[in-house]
Every structure is written in structure tokens, then in C-alpha cells.
Design an enzyme around this catalytic site. Sequence first.
Site, PDB file in Angstrom:
ATOM      1  N   ASP A 192     -91.531 -38.045  48.726  1.00 31.39           N
ATOM      2  CA  ASP A 192     -91.678 -38.788  49.976  1.00 31.39           C
ATOM      3  C   ASP A 192     -90.349 -38.783  50.713  1.00 31.39           C
ATOM      4  O   ASP A 192     -89.281 -38.774  50.091  1.00 31.39           O
ATOM      5  CB  ASP A 192     -92.129 -40.230  49.736  1.00 31.39           C
ATOM      6  N   THR A 260     -99.490 -36.755  52.346  1.00 30.38           N
ATOM      7  CA  THR A 260     -98.650 -37.169  53.464  1.00 30.38           C
ATOM      8  C   THR A 260     -99.549 -37.551  54.642  1.00 30.38           C
ATOM      9  O   THR A 260    -100.750 -37.296  54.632  1.00 30.38           O
ATOM     10  CB  THR A 260     -97.713 -36.026  53.890  1.00 30.38           C
ATOM     11  N   HIS A 263    -102.503 -36.089  58.951  1.00 32.30           N
ATOM     12  CA  HIS A 263    -103.570 -36.258  59.937  1.00 32.30           C
ATOM     13  C   HIS A 263    -103.013 -36.566  61.319  1.00 32.30           C
ATOM     14  O   HIS A 263    -103.670 -36.320  62.329  1.00 32.30           O
ATOM     15  CB  HIS A 263    -104.507 -37.386  59.499  1.00 32.30           C
ATOM     16  N   CYS A 405    -114.383 -50.418  42.164  1.00 34.95           N
ATOM     17  CA  CYS A 405    -114.960 -49.499  41.183  1.00 34.95           C
ATOM     18  C   CYS A 405    -116.071 -48.718  41.872  1.00 34.95           C
ATOM     19  O   CYS A 405    -116.710 -49.213  42.793  1.00 34.95           O
ATOM     20  CB  CYS A 405    -115.484 -50.224  39.951  1.00 34.95           C
ATOM     21  N   GLY A 487    -108.489 -41.057  58.423  1.00 29.50           N
ATOM     22  CA  GLY A 487    -108.253 -40.091  57.355  1.00 29.50           C
ATOM     23  C   GLY A 487    -107.734 -38.758  57.834  1.00 29.50           C
ATOM     24  O   GLY A 487    -106.693 -38.301  57.375  1.00 29.50           O
TER      25      GLY A 487
END
Length: 552
Positions: A192, A260, A263, A405, A487
Amino acid sequence: MSGPRPVRAPRGSALTALGWQQEAALRMLQNNLDPEVAEHPDKLVVYGGTGKAARDWRSFDAMVRTLQTLKQDETMLVQSGRPVGVMQTHEWAPRVLIANSNLVGDWANWEEFRRLEALGLTMYGQMTAGSWIYIGTQGILQGTYETFAAVAAKKFGGTLAGTITLTAGLGGMGGAQPLAVTMNDGVAICIDVDPRAIERRIEHRYLDVKADSPEHALQLAVEARDARRPLSIGLLGNAAELLPRMLAESAPIDIVTDQTSAHDPLAYLPLGVDFDDMAGLAAEKPADFTRRARESMARHVEAMVGFMDAGAEVFDYGNSIRGEARLAGYDRAFDFPGFVPAYIRPLFCEGKGPFRWAALSGEASDIHKTDKAMLELFPENESLHRWIRMAGERVHFQGLPARICWLGYGERDKAGERFNDMVASGELAAPLAIGRDHLDCGSVASPYRETEAMLDGSDAIADWPLLNAMVNVASGASWVSLHHGGGVGMGRSIHAGQVSVADGTKLAGEKIRRVLTNDPGMGVIRHVDAGYDIAENVAADQGVRVPMTEGN
């Protein structure tokens, strides 16, 4: 107080609104901006580069004020992070309807979005930022864990022990990667550009250690790999520089992916730019910054393809980096697959997806009790039991305690009704907010991610998330959202979400049964329509009606 300030959701069983549906929306909005949860709360940014919970602080204050006085038969309308109206509806209607970041087709690009955003007319809602059901990095953890488990099953004999994964991005979503790999007994090197992101993941126990250099990272990784010891290693640097370098040096990498903020080109650091100068340069010269970022992404993706050619398992984790690299002229950008067609689609065919719930009481004990209930409800689901045990031991709660979950059709409704009964009996200290990521089996159209390589070629058909949102409104969800661009970025996705509140009432139980049946049912229907045999079998076995398969 106007302007930035610390925000924290109320705890306990005392209402600050006129009912628990309104109270839940209020607390989850505030929880999204809790400093423990949000990446940049002073800017209202929750995660995902620039994904926000509210358009501006004035809008945030207006939403809080409105939710506190909203009646049981009223619905607040939210247009891209701003409350624009209150309508009289009825008790079965959602208390909040949210539409974020939606643009007409020809205008659905980052340049037009930023122009409108600068005018104060819109905001980027990502997926769960603007829909108020983000629960911190845990929110993506099980999906990431299951993805790496699928990689292990496909290529490495069912375990990642003895393997090294190379990836980048340690933000709110990417921060799940190191823990997901070590939960599968592997070693991860996670790059990062932001030292704060690395420190935050170590603080939250998602990341184990920080390396001093690429050489140090590889030394630590190889030692752990050879000992078959799980280890996650943070490495400060730019992936567009480090991946080509590691490839050229024949680094012993087994798996490569990336999370990363590709988008949004303005959230990806170009080569030659210092991290401290990033925000200023992106604001001053967005077009030049975008061009340079895409060129850097092309180098990044070229290195990923190089690792694939050398024998590594390589996949796109849904951040659109392949699309950006292709825009920069790299022809082989799509030589490796996205994670959904490679590993996850069979789960989607069964109506499985990221079911989550948050304890509005603020009591961790409420989550521990629901964990126990899940194990009792699904005694033969071995993967669920393994996940719940690991999550209980290793997941750090951020903000209101929560759990995620993956559950399928015929399971989510059982869990929701059990939770509602637990609230009614007083076993839980306060109600639960039950929701999910927009990344789900039947709620997204996203050709670079959830709907990539559909069997019938319907990748870009966007009717499905619209139907999903309408079904959830009709079924009685507490709040419903419809977003664009989450996203993978502007022009590349349409997606919907829902949250339902288990407050212990009979009405809540009826709503939950419908919502948590119909919501995953959309995933089954969507995949039946696309021609997937698994989905057809689930529909037949579970009684999901699909008119085009009837009477044949």
C-alpha cells in the site's frame, strides 16, 4: 455543531427516534462515520476511495434530525446523500429509500460525475457507504476468505500453507486480504502507498507485520512459507513499481491479485508522484492525473500477467483494474479472470451471498449469542461453523459489533426469524440490523465483476438490480438503496441493497421472512434465467417459481 466532528452511534435499548426501524437507520448511518469504522470520517468518506455516507455535513445533520422525528407510516427519501423529502406511506413500506450516484447512460462517467459532484448535486455512495450498512473490514472478510479457500481448493490441495500471495490495497475492503490469506494458512505480501493504512490494519489485527523493504518482505515471506506458517506482511510502496520489479527478480509468488482503488483513477497513485502530493495533484489536474494513473495501472496489470505466464494463479478482485489498464492501451489486460466467474458464481447460483447483522445495543455479547444461534440453526454446515469459530477468535469489531457470514436461499430467512425471536424473548439487549453487501447473487449488474462472463451473455443487463430493489420494497425491508458505480466505478455497475430490522415484533418477523426469502431468491431467478443448471436445481428443490420453466 456544523462541519466535521466525531460521530458515534448511540448504544443500548433507549430510543432516540420514534421506532426501531428509524433508530436502526439512524444508528447505522452514524456507525458508518464512527472513526473506528470510516477511513476518512471528517470528509464523510467511509471506504472505497471516496465512498460517502452523506453528501455534506449539512445533509448529514438533516438526515439525523429527520430520522429522529420520522413516524411509523412515513418514508424519508435520500438523493445521493441528501434528504429531499418525507412521504406518508404505511407501516410495511421502508422508512428510508436511497438512490445514490445514478446517472443517465451517456453521462455515466467519472468526468461528468465529478462535474456534478463539484456543483454539490451528487455523491459517490460506493455500495454500503451510502446505504448505511458498512461494518468495517469484516464486511468483505468472509467473501475474501471464501475466495482464497476456492483458490486453495482449485490449485493447492485445499490449503494455502506453503504459498505466497502478492497483492496491493489495504483500505477498508483490501484490508481483509491479509487475514483472509492467513485464515487459509498462507503467507501474504500486501502493498500500500499509505503508511496509515498499513498501521490501521496492524492495529485492527488484520495484518501481522510491516516489512522495511521489498527484500525484507520476501525474506519474511519465504521463511514463513518454508515453515508452512501463516504470516501477513505489509509493504509500503507503489504496486505499479514493485510488482514489475519482483517479477523481474523472479520472486517466488504463487498467487497474485489486487484491491487498490483502481475503480477511480484519481484514487490510484501514479508512478513518480509522492503520496503526500496525491490529493493536491488529483484536484488540480484531474485529466493528467487520470492518464498517468491508467498508465501506471497498465504496468501493474502487465506484471500480473507476467506472473500468470510464470505459473502463478492470478485473478482480478473486482476493482476494474483490467478495464483501466486496457484504456491505457494494454491489450492483454483481460487475460486473467475476475474472481466471480473463477470461484464464486456457483455460490451465487444457490442464492448464497454476504448476509450480515449489527447489534444496535453495542454489546459484543449480542453477537456472541447470535453466533451460537447460527451454529445451532445449521449444525451440518461445516464451512459456516469453521468461519464462525475463526471470526469469533480473530475478527476485531469496528464500531457497533457485527458479524457476516455467507448464507443461501432458504437459510437467510431462518436466521432472520431466529434473531427476531431472540430480540422478542429478551435474550438480546436490543434489536439487530440485518443487511448485506450490494455484492450479492441477484442484486448487481457489473460486467467487470459480479456478472462477468454470464453463461447467456447478459453481463450488462441492468434490469436485475432494479427488480431486486423493488422486490425488497414490496417485501417490507426497513430501508432500500439503489446505487451506480460501486466497486468498479462510474458507468460499470448498477446495484441494490436492503436492510431489515429485527425488533422482536410480529410485524418485523413477517417482513423479515419475506425479505430474506425474496432477496436471495432474486439470485436464484437471475441465474436460472441465464441458464445455470445449479440454479435450476435449487429453484426446483426449493420451490422458487420461474414462469418460463413452468408448463414445459
